[in-house]
Write a protein that holds these residues in place. Structure first.
Motif, PDB file in Angstrom:
ATOM      1  N   ARG A   1       0.999  -1.100  -0.178  1.00  0.00           N
ATOM      2  CA  ARG A   1       0.331  -0.382  -0.048  1.00  0.00           C
ATOM      3  C   ARG A   1       0.965   1.453   0.051  1.00  0.00           C
ATOM      4  NH1 ARG A   1      -4.954   1.233   4.206  1.00  0.00           N
ATOM      5  NH2 ARG A   1      -6.062   3.211   3.216  1.00  0.00           N
ATOM      6  N   SER A   2       1.939   1.536   0.573  1.00  0.00           N
ATOM      7  CA  SER A   2       2.599   2.559   0.453  1.00  0.00           C
ATOM      8  C   SER A   2       3.476   2.989  -0.453  1.00  0.00           C
ATOM      9  CB  SER A   2       3.534   2.125   1.732  1.00  0.00           C
ATOM     10  OG  SER A   2       3.343   2.202   3.188  1.00  0.00           O
ATOM     11  N   ILE A   3       3.856   1.850  -1.369  1.00  0.00           N
ATOM     12  CA  ILE A   3       4.747   1.803  -2.663  1.00  0.00           C
ATOM     13  C   ILE A   3       3.551   2.271  -3.475  1.00  0.00           C
ATOM     14  CG2 ILE A   3       5.789   0.685  -4.662  1.00  0.00           C
ATOM     15  CD1 ILE A   3       6.519  -1.804  -2.333  1.00  0.00           C
ATOM     16  N   ALA A   4       2.304   1.817  -3.313  1.00  0.00           N
ATOM     17  CA  ALA A   4       1.407   2.385  -4.292  1.00  0.00           C
ATOM     18  C   ALA A   4       1.516   3.707  -4.178  1.00  0.00           C
ATOM     19  CB  ALA A   4       0.171   1.274  -4.422  1.00  0.00           C
ATOM     20  N   LYS A   5       1.249   4.506  -2.816  1.00  0.00           N
ATOM     21  CA  LYS A   5       0.972   5.816  -2.812  1.00  0.00           C
ATOM     22  C   LYS A   5       2.677   7.040  -3.372  1.00  0.00           C
ATOM     23  CE  LYS A   5      -1.885   5.489   1.327  1.00  0.00           C
ATOM     24  NZ  LYS A   5      -1.944   5.756   2.742  1.00  0.00           N
ATOM     25  N   LEU A   6       3.138   5.855  -2.960  1.00  0.00           N
ATOM     26  CA  LEU A   6       4.483   6.534  -3.012  1.00  0.00           C
ATOM     27  C   LEU A   6       4.876   6.226  -4.385  1.00  0.00           C
ATOM     28  CD1 LEU A   6       7.141   7.582  -2.788  1.00  0.00           C
ATOM     29  CD2 LEU A   6       8.375   5.162  -2.927  1.00  0.00           C
ATOM     30  N   CYS A   7       4.251   5.617  -5.012  1.00  0.00           N
ATOM     31  CA  CYS A   7       4.665   5.639  -6.898  1.00  0.00           C
ATOM     32  C   CYS A   7       3.413   6.326  -7.332  1.00  0.00           C
ATOM     33  CB  CYS A   7       4.661   3.997  -7.709  1.00  0.00           C
ATOM     34  SG  CYS A   7       6.270   3.547  -7.085  1.00  0.00           S
ATOM     35  N   ILE A   8       2.158   6.429  -7.046  1.00  0.00           N
ATOM     36  CA  ILE A   8       0.709   7.559  -7.900  1.00  0.00           C
ATOM     37  C   ILE A   8       0.988   9.079  -8.176  1.00  0.00           C
ATOM     38  CG2 ILE A   8      -1.286   8.441  -7.317  1.00  0.00           C
ATOM     39  CD1 ILE A   8      -1.912   5.876  -6.114  1.00  0.00           C
ATOM     40  N   ARG A   9       2.191   9.348  -6.579  1.00  0.00           N
ATOM     41  CA  ARG A   9       2.823  10.657  -6.658  1.00  0.00           C
ATOM     42  C   ARG A   9       3.988  10.070  -7.184  1.00  0.00           C
ATOM     43  NH1 ARG A   9       0.059   9.158  -2.701  1.00  0.00           N
ATOM     44  NH2 ARG A   9      -1.056  10.976  -0.950  1.00  0.00           N
ATOM     45  N   GLU A  10       5.263  10.079  -7.277  1.00  0.00           N
ATOM     46  CA  GLU A  10       6.766   9.777  -7.912  1.00  0.00           C
ATOM     47  C   GLU A  10       6.580   8.107  -8.923  1.00  0.00           C
ATOM     48  OE1 GLU A  10       8.370  11.944  -8.908  1.00  0.00           O
ATOM     49  OE2 GLU A  10       7.675  13.388  -7.148  1.00  0.00           O
ATOM     50  N   PRO A  11       5.837   7.910  -9.854  1.00  0.00           N
ATOM     51  CA  PRO A  11       5.975   6.669 -10.305  1.00  0.00           C
ATOM     52  C   PRO A  11       7.326   6.883 -11.595  1.00  0.00           C
ATOM     53  CG  PRO A  11       4.754   8.848 -12.084  1.00  0.00           C
ATOM     54  CD  PRO A  11       4.455   9.663 -10.572  1.00  0.00           C
ATOM     55  N   ARG A  12       8.167   7.914 -11.333  1.00  0.00           N
ATOM     56  CA  ARG A  12       9.856   7.449 -11.819  1.00  0.00           C
ATOM     57  C   ARG A  12      10.488   6.463 -10.660  1.00  0.00           C
ATOM     58  NH1 ARG A  12      11.796  12.810 -12.900  1.00  0.00           N
ATOM     59  NH2 ARG A  12      10.964  13.768 -11.439  1.00  0.00           N
ATOM     60  N   MET A  13      10.064   6.829  -9.506  1.00  0.00           N
ATOM     61  CA  MET A  13      10.471   5.900  -8.606  1.00  0.00           C
ATOM     62  C   MET A  13      10.337   3.900  -9.346  1.00  0.00           C
ATOM     63  SD  MET A  13      11.267   7.623  -5.925  1.00  0.00           S
ATOM     64  CE  MET A  13      11.783   6.173  -4.483  1.00  0.00           C
ATOM     65  N   LEU A  14       9.405   3.690  -9.980  1.00  0.00           N
ATOM     66  CA  LEU A  14       9.839   2.825 -10.383  1.00  0.00           C
ATOM     67  C   LEU A  14      10.571   2.295 -12.164  1.00  0.00           C
ATOM     68  CD1 LEU A  14       5.800   1.639 -10.827  1.00  0.00           C
ATOM     69  CD2 LEU A  14       7.783   0.707  -9.144  1.00  0.00           C
TER      70      LEU A  14
END
Length: 386
Positions: free
Chosen positions: A196-209
């Motif tokens: 869930r935390s990874i999803a929240k982070l990557c919604i805002r900063e998808p380039r983290m993926l």
């Protein structure tokens, strides 16, 4: 484009929900293709893009350079029929073609219809598939899109979350899962972030993926240097705060806060461990907030360092009005003089009204209206303190 749409509609089955999708696109393909014994000689690509696809002249001129090999409208019309069958408007289809002219060269049955079948099997609705085609453009004409969505949908938790990320980063689905995306997800999990935390982070900063894994590791190390250890509850927010910001930029913001707020190195770490997104606040907003909190609210710099979240809230819409109410109530002996300003600012609006406005409606009937007026950026006479 209107002429083409009328022809497409006439070939759509009366009950599309009960017809196999490949059958639908075979009909559209056969309807749009010119007879084999009368090839279309001298196909004018630029004119076709303008008059049939709906592109502007500059868009068509740019797109036609990638389509110089086309000598017939057969495949482009089949692709347009496919997009219309998905439910895309003429303007939406034009946007797809303008951003990815080679979409007109995609195989309708071999690739596009195949992808629609696969995405439908993943649970996406027809409108969602149409939205996906508009967002990702060239990724939609790659058969790997199905396997990538099979990974990303559970990662983001819902199609809507994924679409929010794709809106910010339309190229998200172009990156290699095994070499880039999955190693980054694995590292974030090592840092203590759950799905869930990874999803929240990557919604805002998808380039983290999609960033180089070494760069993601460097961002994590930067967050730790700012006083937010891996595994802590604030680590996700700290990663978001430092994401894709240069070391020089971060150092400059830290130095600015130390000078402006008169914070020591230890107080800076205390503040960032509780409110990492201070890095993202503008210097102007931070300075105005600090000046008000010290001069009007009477707070000490050290107090602000231990309750830095008050710097997150709107100065005009929340901090000032609540400061005025609290100061008025204290000066009139209506609340405990030691009631924490930080506690009052962090209250939800409902709780604030229940605890500090409603109980005094008989003793101070004007308080609710004065507070509402203050929230609009005005200072009522009753809040004109000396």
């Amino acid at each position: 484009m209107l002429r083409l749409r009328e022809r497409m509609v006439s070939h759509l089955p009366s009950s599309p929900s009960t017809s196999p999708i490949c059958s639908l696109f075979r009909r559209l393909l056969s309807a749009s293709a010119p007879p084999s014994n009368s090839p279309n000689q001298g196909f004018a690509v630029e004119e076709y893009l303008v008059h049939t696809c709906g592109l502007t002249r500059p868009q068509a001129l740019k797109a036609s350079k990638k389509l110089s090999h086309l000598n017939s409208p057969a495949n482009p019309e089949a692709v347009l029929a496919f997009l219309a069958g998905l439910g895309l408007s003429g303007a939406d289809a034009a946007a797809v073609v303008a951003k990815d002219p080679l979409f007109l060269c995609a195989g309708v049955e071999t690739t596009l219809a195949h992808n629609v079948d696969g995405l439908t099997g993943l649970g996406l609705s027809r409108p969602e598939i149409a939205r996906l085609a508009s967002l990702v453009q060239d990724s939609f004409r790659c058969r790997s899109i199905v396997s990538k969505l099979q990974y990303h949908l559970p990662l983001f938790g819902s199609s809507e979350n994924l679409f929010r990320a794709l809106t910010k980063s339309p190229r998200l689905l172009k990156f290699n899962l095994g070499k880039v995306v999955m190693p980054n997800v694995a590292f974030l999990q090592e840092c203590g972030l759950d799905c869930r935390s990874i999803a929240k982070l990557c919604i805002r900063e998808p380039r983290m993926l999609t960033a180089n894994p070494d760069r993601v590791r460097a961002m994590a190390a930067c967050a730790e240097r700012l006083g937010v250890p891996r595994g802590s509850g604030m680590f996700r927010e700290a990663l978001q705060a430092v994401a894709f910001r240069s070391e020089g930029n971060i150092t400059a913001k830290v130095d600015y806060l130390k000078r402006t707020f008169s914070w020591s190195d230890a107080e800076v770490l205390i503040a960032f461990s509780a409110a990492p997104m201070l890095l993202r606040r503008s210097k102007y907003i931070l300075r105005r907030s600090f000046e008000f909190l010290v001069s009007e609210a009477g707070l000490q710099p050290g107090y602000i360092a231990h309750c830095p979240v008050i710097l997150y809230y709107s100065l005009e819409g929340r901090v000032k009005p609540r400061c005025y109410v609290l100061k008025f109530l204290k000066e009139n002996g209506l609340v405990d003089r030691h009631l924490s300003f930080c506690y009052v600012v962090k209250m939800t609006e409902k709780v604030f009204v229940e605890k500090l406005i409603s109980p005094h409606k008989e003793a101070v009937p004007h308080l609710a209206q004065d507070y509402a007026t203050a929230c609009k950026g005005e200072v009522p006479t009753n809040f004109g303190f000396t």
